[in-house]
Enzyme design. Structure first.
Site, mmCIF file in Angstrom:
data_model
loop_
_atom_site.group_PDB
_atom_site.id
_atom_site.type_symbol
_atom_site.label_atom_id
_atom_site.label_comp_id
_atom_site.label_asym_id
_atom_site.label_seq_id
_atom_site.Cartn_x
_atom_site.Cartn_y
_atom_site.Cartn_z
ATOM 1 N N LEU A 93 0.825 -1.207 0.000
ATOM 2 C CA LEU A 93 0.000 0.000 0.000
ATOM 3 C C LEU A 93 0.864 1.263 0.000
ATOM 4 O O LEU A 93 0.413 2.323 -0.432
ATOM 5 C CB LEU A 93 -0.865 -0.028 1.265
ATOM 6 C CG LEU A 93 -2.209 0.660 1.243
ATOM 7 C CD1 LEU A 93 -3.037 0.204 0.061
ATOM 8 C CD2 LEU A 93 -2.964 0.376 2.537
ATOM 9 N N GLU A 129 7.758 1.857 11.658
ATOM 10 C CA GLU A 129 6.794 1.331 10.686
ATOM 11 C C GLU A 129 6.511 -0.129 11.019
ATOM 12 O O GLU A 129 7.422 -0.961 11.007
ATOM 13 C CB GLU A 129 7.372 1.453 9.274
ATOM 14 C CG GLU A 129 6.464 0.840 8.227
ATOM 15 C CD GLU A 129 7.103 0.766 6.843
ATOM 16 O OE1 GLU A 129 8.173 1.384 6.630
ATOM 17 O OE2 GLU A 129 6.547 0.076 5.985
ATOM 18 N N ASP A 152 -3.507 -9.384 11.802
ATOM 19 C CA ASP A 152 -2.673 -10.561 11.550
ATOM 20 C C ASP A 152 -2.141 -11.092 12.872
ATOM 21 O O ASP A 152 -1.725 -10.302 13.735
ATOM 22 C CB ASP A 152 -1.447 -10.178 10.708
ATOM 23 C CG ASP A 152 -1.779 -10.042 9.238
ATOM 24 O OD1 ASP A 152 -2.933 -10.337 8.876
ATOM 25 O OD2 ASP A 152 -0.883 -9.641 8.472
ATOM 26 N N PRO A 161 -13.628 -0.429 4.784
ATOM 27 C CA PRO A 161 -12.374 -1.105 5.172
ATOM 28 C C PRO A 161 -11.622 -0.310 6.252
ATOM 29 O O PRO A 161 -11.081 -0.891 7.186
ATOM 30 C CB PRO A 161 -11.567 -1.148 3.867
ATOM 31 C CG PRO A 161 -12.585 -1.077 2.783
ATOM 32 C CD PRO A 161 -13.703 -0.225 3.328
ATOM 33 N N THR A 162 -11.639 1.010 6.149
ATOM 34 C CA THR A 162 -10.968 1.847 7.142
ATOM 35 C C THR A 162 -11.669 1.707 8.496
ATOM 36 O O THR A 162 -11.020 1.515 9.527
ATOM 37 C CB THR A 162 -10.988 3.321 6.696
ATOM 38 O OG1 THR A 162 -10.388 3.401 5.407
ATOM 39 C CG2 THR A 162 -10.237 4.202 7.666
ATOM 40 N N CYS A 199 27.852 -5.975 -9.801
ATOM 41 C CA CYS A 199 28.015 -7.225 -9.040
ATOM 42 C C CYS A 199 28.002 -8.452 -9.956
ATOM 43 O O CYS A 199 29.003 -8.733 -10.603
ATOM 44 C CB CYS A 199 26.993 -7.304 -7.918
ATOM 45 S SG CYS A 199 27.573 -8.382 -6.587
ATOM 46 N N HIS A 214 27.706 -2.574 -5.131
ATOM 47 C CA HIS A 214 26.388 -2.108 -5.574
ATOM 48 C C HIS A 214 26.285 -0.596 -5.386
ATOM 49 O O HIS A 214 25.888 -0.138 -4.303
ATOM 50 C CB HIS A 214 25.286 -2.769 -4.732
ATOM 51 C CG HIS A 214 25.090 -4.211 -5.022
ATOM 52 N ND1 HIS A 214 24.217 -4.667 -5.977
ATOM 53 C CD2 HIS A 214 25.665 -5.314 -4.488
ATOM 54 C CE1 HIS A 214 24.250 -5.994 -6.017
ATOM 55 N NE2 HIS A 214 25.124 -6.401 -5.127
ATOM 56 N N GLU A 251 24.127 1.408 -6.366
ATOM 57 C CA GLU A 251 22.749 1.890 -6.214
ATOM 58 C C GLU A 251 22.356 2.120 -4.754
ATOM 59 O O GLU A 251 21.465 2.915 -4.473
ATOM 60 C CB GLU A 251 21.753 0.929 -6.885
ATOM 61 C CG GLU A 251 21.575 -0.444 -6.244
ATOM 62 C CD GLU A 251 22.568 -1.500 -6.730
ATOM 63 O OE1 GLU A 251 23.669 -1.127 -7.182
ATOM 64 O OE2 GLU A 251 22.252 -2.708 -6.629
HETATM 65 N N1 GLN Z 1 26.051 -14.185 -7.288
HETATM 66 C C1 GLN Z 1 27.186 -13.333 -7.218
HETATM 67 C C2 GLN Z 1 27.988 -13.546 -5.944
HETATM 68 O O1 GLN Z 1 27.523 -14.122 -5.013
HETATM 69 C C3 GLN Z 1 26.781 -11.881 -7.347
HETATM 70 C C4 GLN Z 1 25.921 -11.416 -6.229
HETATM 71 C C5 GLN Z 1 25.181 -10.138 -6.540
HETATM 72 O O2 GLN Z 1 25.033 -9.745 -7.688
HETATM 73 N N2 GLN Z 1 24.702 -9.469 -5.523
HETATM 74 O O3 GLN Z 1 29.128 -13.134 -5.875
#
Ligand code: GLN
Length: 520
Positions: free
Chosen positions: A4, A130, A137, A177-178, A367, A495, A497
């Site tokens: 949601l 949160e 539940d 529902p609310t 990665c 990573h 990101e």
């Molecule tokens: N599978 C790969 C590893 O374990 C890459 C992992 C990933 O992309 N996060 O190294």
């Protein structure tokens, strides 16, 4: 109910309060029995978020970091699994000798202890908690009970997020529902102070009046959260209805004032649509977009900072194995191969990498995408036939990607990858160095495999430069092809990101979008 937008709402409230000068932090409670999100399939809960300290967490933590522009740590995701693990191990070690160990008070005390710990460690004036799941539940009951108890011990206000559906036949907004979920909440001893209504559009006056009356809240505390294209706009929409002022008043911060002017500027940049860069995202979980949520957000942040739009073409890597890559990828400006695990779809990703390398299409690998780039280059440029990662082919003749040495002894699967932020040394004069503009960077990791050091020499001799390495230089962290030979070809073992935010786009994403823009 799930999906949601509790995460976005929590993050938005955080942003609003932070903008008033308050020190804010956030905690996500997940009522499942897993200790962390690291062992779950992305199809069920979306991507796994990785924190600086190596926590493998629910993706809502990503929303918190992006909206609050603040690092979170392992402490900020509480699961039923963690709580029981702690209480049961305390019982075994004799900490409760003589007592009957029960959900109330032992489990609820542990929940409260963990929430308060976040406040203490971060020094936050307001902690947003949160609670995942749905009111009623079985699994979330101990958390609601802990929250009820806490409301007697601290300054607590309750914000309830509900669905206000619109009936297609009559166009009427339904408040039942609310009403019923608030009834459930009251049974648990909780009266919400604010009700935020999710729905297609703003809640009309009639529905608002009903909700206020039946749910026992002031009508100014019934707030709409309609569907939006740009989730970063949510703090602004909530504040237009004076949610921030209401919360500040209820929390007793009467001298504070909400100021979202900086945020508004960022948000408008994220809404620029033209010129627009089209990026193919090659993955195996493309049906559930939440699996790549941070990659998607990082692309948006980069585009926003360059004042352009970005469109993602979601490409299923298994399809690429059957179809012609040229046909599928004929209308894109850049290619991104994100992280991943296992055999399925890997050859399709390799085909996409080969295509971008040979055709000079801007490319970013992350990665698993980094590792498969090494595989592709080994096979097609270095002539190492059958080269592979031992994750896919344990008996390959050329194990160019292999287990990290310290992983060989690891038997347990939970929280045992190479995780979290590590320092990386960038070589001067390389693309990586020019993107980051400094020599030492810190980025977040989540992997078990790495470039086999025995193959580094042959790869470099053939033109694949390892421009980023661990400080001891043993681990390959970034690879690139010289800019003279390719406009933008870079991949990272980490990573990027996870560190990208609207206020701080990731340099490698920005480089990708910038190159695509220049090529248009
Ligand atoms: N599978 C790969 C590893 O374990 C890459 C992992 C990933 O992309 N996060 O190294």
């Amino acid at each position: 109910m799930s999906g949601l937008g509790k995460g976005i709402t929590t993050a938005s409230i955080g942003r609003i309060l932070k903008s008033s000068g308050l020190k804010v932090s956030a905690v996500k409670i997940d009522p499942y029995l897993n200790v962390d999100a690291g062992t779950m399939n992305p199809y069920q809960h979306g991507e796994v978020w990785v924190t600086e300290d190596g926590g493998e967490m629910d993706l809502d933590l990503g929303h918190y970091e992006r909206f609050l522009n603040q690092d979170m740590s392992k402490d900020h995701n509480i699961t039923t699994g963690q709580v029981y693990l702690e209480v049961i191990s305390k019982e075994r070690s004799g900490e409760y000798l003589g007592q009957t160990v029960q959900i109330i008070p032992h489990i609820t005390n542990e929940i409260k202890r963990r929430i308060k710990l976040v406040a203490e460690k971060t020094g936050a004036e307001v902690v947003l908690v949160e609670i995942g799941g749905t009111v009623g539940d079985i699994e979330s009951m101990p958390f609601l009970e802990a929250a009820r108890q806490m409301s007697l011990e601290e300054d607590v206000i309750f914000v309830h997020l509900t669905l206000v559906p619109t009936l297609e036949t009559t166009g009427e907004q339904k408040t039942k529902p609310t009403q019923h979920s608030v009834k459930e909440l009251r049974e648990a001893g909780i009266q919400p102070n604010v009700i935020i209504c999710r729905g297609k559009e703003m809640v009309g006056e009639e529905a608002k009046r009903k909700i206020a009356l039946f749910c026992n809240v002031e009508s100014k505390a019934v707030i709409s959260a309609p569907d939006v294209e740009n989730t970063y706009r949510v703090p602004l929409i909530l504040q237009e209805q004076n949610l921030g002022d209401l919360l500040l008043e209820k929390l007793g911060f009467n001298d504070k004032k909400v100021d979202l002017r900086d945020w508004e500027i960022l948000v408008s940049k994220l809404e620029i649509r033209s010129p627009c860069v089209k990026i193919a995202l090659i993955g195996k979980y493309v049906e559930l977009r939440d699996s790549y949520i941070s990659v998607r957000e990082a692309l948006k942040h980069a585009a926003g900072s360059l004042e352009c739009g970005v469109e993602i073409k979601w490409v299923n890597s298994e399809d690429l194995e059957r179809k012609s890559v040229e046909n599928v990828l004929n209308d894109i400006d850049g290619i991104l191969v994100p992280g991943g695990f296992g055999k399925r779809g890997a050859e399709g990703k390799i085909k996409a990498i080969e295509f971008s390398r040979e055709e000079g299409i801007p490319f970013l690998g992350i990665c698993f995408g980094f590792q498969l780039t090494v595989v592709e280059f080994s096979r097609n440029v270095c002539g190492l036939e059958g080269a592979n990662t031992t994750e896919i082919d344990p008996l390959t003749q050329h194990p160019v990607i292999d287990l990290l040495p310290e992983q060989r002894e690891v038997k347990e699967m939970g929280g045992t990858m190479r995780l979290g932020a590590h320092d990386i040394l960038l070589e001067r004069g390389t693309l990586a160095h020019s993107l980051y503009g400094k020599e030492i960077i810190r980025e977040r990791h989540r992997h078990r495999y790495e470039v086999n050091p025995e193959y580094v020499k042959i790869l470099e001799e053939n033109g694949l430069k390892f421009s980023g390495r661990s400080l001891d230089r043993k681990r390959m962290e970034i690879l690139e092809i010289e800019r003279k030979k390719h406009p933008y070809f870079i991949a990272t073992q980490f990573h990027p990101e996870f560190k990208s935010r609207p206020e701080r786009p990731s340099p490698v994403f920005k480089g990708l979008i910038q190159t695509c823009l220049e090529g248009k």
